[in-house]
Enzyme design. Structure first.
Site, PDB file in Angstrom:
ATOM      1  N   THR A  43      -0.439 -42.085  -3.377  1.00  0.00           N
ATOM      2  CA  THR A  43       0.834 -41.405  -3.670  1.00  0.00           C
ATOM      3  C   THR A  43       0.681 -39.884  -3.701  1.00  0.00           C
ATOM      4  O   THR A  43       1.667 -39.153  -3.627  1.00  0.00           O
ATOM      5  CB  THR A  43       1.378 -41.838  -5.044  1.00  0.00           C
ATOM      6  N   ASP A  84     -13.430 -32.313   0.630  1.00  0.00           N
ATOM      7  CA  ASP A  84     -13.115 -32.592  -0.774  1.00  0.00           C
ATOM      8  C   ASP A  84     -13.999 -31.709  -1.652  1.00  0.00           C
ATOM      9  O   ASP A  84     -15.214 -31.933  -1.748  1.00  0.00           O
ATOM     10  CB  ASP A  84     -13.365 -34.085  -1.062  1.00  0.00           C
TER      11      ASP A  84
HETATM   12  C1  PRP Z   1      -8.322 -32.154  -5.663  1.00  0.00           C
HETATM   13  C2  PRP Z   1      -8.464 -30.642  -5.781  1.00  0.00           C
HETATM   14  C3  PRP Z   1      -7.243 -30.261  -6.572  1.00  0.00           C
HETATM   15  C4  PRP Z   1      -6.202 -31.245  -6.094  1.00  0.00           C
HETATM   16  C5  PRP Z   1      -5.323 -30.590  -5.068  1.00  0.00           C
HETATM   17  O1  PRP Z   1      -8.778 -32.729  -6.834  1.00  0.00           O
HETATM   18  O2  PRP Z   1      -9.657 -30.222  -6.385  1.00  0.00           O
HETATM   19  O3  PRP Z   1      -7.412 -30.384  -7.972  1.00  0.00           O
HETATM   20  O4  PRP Z   1      -6.936 -32.339  -5.490  1.00  0.00           O
HETATM   21  O5  PRP Z   1      -4.367 -31.478  -4.595  1.00  0.00           O
HETATM   22  P1  PRP Z   1      -2.823 -31.301  -4.823  1.00  0.00           P
HETATM   23  O6  PRP Z   1      -2.489 -29.852  -4.635  1.00  0.00           O
HETATM   24  O7  PRP Z   1      -2.219 -32.157  -3.735  1.00  0.00           O
HETATM   25  O8  PRP Z   1      -2.467 -31.808  -6.187  1.00  0.00           O
HETATM   26  P2  PRP Z   1      -8.907 -34.319  -7.020  1.00  0.00           P
HETATM   27  O9  PRP Z   1      -7.624 -34.892  -7.537  1.00  0.00           O
HETATM   28  O10 PRP Z   1      -9.453 -34.916  -5.765  1.00  0.00           O
HETATM   29  O11 PRP Z   1      -9.942 -34.455  -8.204  1.00  0.00           O
HETATM   30  P3  PRP Z   1     -11.481 -33.979  -8.268  1.00  0.00           P
HETATM   31  O12 PRP Z   1     -11.500 -32.475  -8.332  1.00  0.00           O
HETATM   32  O13 PRP Z   1     -11.974 -34.612  -9.511  1.00  0.00           O
HETATM   33  O14 PRP Z   1     -12.174 -34.504  -7.035  1.00  0.00           O
END
Ligand code: PRP
Length: 208
Positions: free
Chosen positions: A108, A200
């Site tokens: 999502t 990532d």
């Molecule tokens: C990634 C990234 C941001 C977010 C960006 O984190 O580091 O926090 O996604 O995406 P968005 O702008 O679409 O919200 P993730 O949720 O993968 O977690 P992590 O840092 O623990 O890998």
């Protein structure tokens, strides 16, 4: 997107290019992210209000500029924001630290919050929010909503890469929050990853 500013610095661009490269290993990735975090923090806070202070140098008395208020709280969005936070602390070693744990659902793309640890005086200090990636903007928007709910009114957001989609969403959701990024990339792919991006950031930072 009036609140978005792309930091212009040759060293920042050079470090970002190395960060993007597939062959950059996890230890180097973390070090580069910290170095970028230091530069971005200095750049994001360049216009903090100042007030003159009477000091004595070894040679003479003078009125010297100093910060008018307390240093802003440094807030990392977990996990990848921790990489930027390390460098931000080199610049502001006395600033309090906040942690916001947010993880994005892979399908999502909606963020869910799993930890909130913030100092109590956000209203007086304001906050610099750190996350390398601004993709859809959902995580940053949720983090800013939480900071405002805890009393922060002066909030700045700094990231390494922004997608146009996320920058537009954040500017619409929180038009009062200035966004500083090291680069504005082309777009998001169908999985919500920034292109050309760097992959990532959390996984590359922590070797997961
Ligand atoms: C990634 C990234 C941001 C977010 C960006 O984190 O580091 O926090 O996604 O995406 P968005 O702008 O679409 O919200 P993730 O949720 O993968 O977690 P992590 O840092 O623990 O890998």
């Amino acid at each position: 997107m009036s609140t978005l500013r792309v930091a212009r610095h040759a060293l920042l661009r050079h470090k970002l290019t190395r960060l993007r490269m597939r062959e950059t290993d996890s230890a180097t990735f973390r070090r580069l992210l910290a170095e970028i975090g230091a530069v971005l923090t200095a750049e994001a806070l360049r216009d903090l209000p100042e007030a003159p202070r009477l000091i004595d140098t070894p040679m003479a008395r003078m009125q010297a500029p100093a910060l008018a208020g307390p240093e802003p709280c440094l807030v990392a969005i977990l996990r990848a924001g921790l990489g930027l936070l390390e460098g931000a602390r080199w610049v502001l070693p006395d600033a309090p630290i906040g942690h916001l744990g947010l993880v994005r659902d892979e399908v999502t793309l909606q963020p869910s919050e799993y930890v909130v640890r913030l100092p109590p005086d956000l209203a007086a200090r304001g906050a610099l929010l750190l996350d390398p990636m601004l993709a859809t903007g959902g995580s940053a928007a949720a983090a800013i909503t939480r900071l405002k709910q805890r009393g922060a009114t002066q909030i700045r957001f700094a990231c390494v890469l922004a997608a146009p989609e996320g920058a537009a969403f954040l500017a619409k959701t929180h038009p009062d929050v200035p966004i500083l990024t090291a680069a504005l990339d082309e777009r998001l792919d169908e999985r919500g990853f920034i292109l050309p991006g760097l992959g990532d950031a959390g996984d590359r930072c922590f070797g997961t």
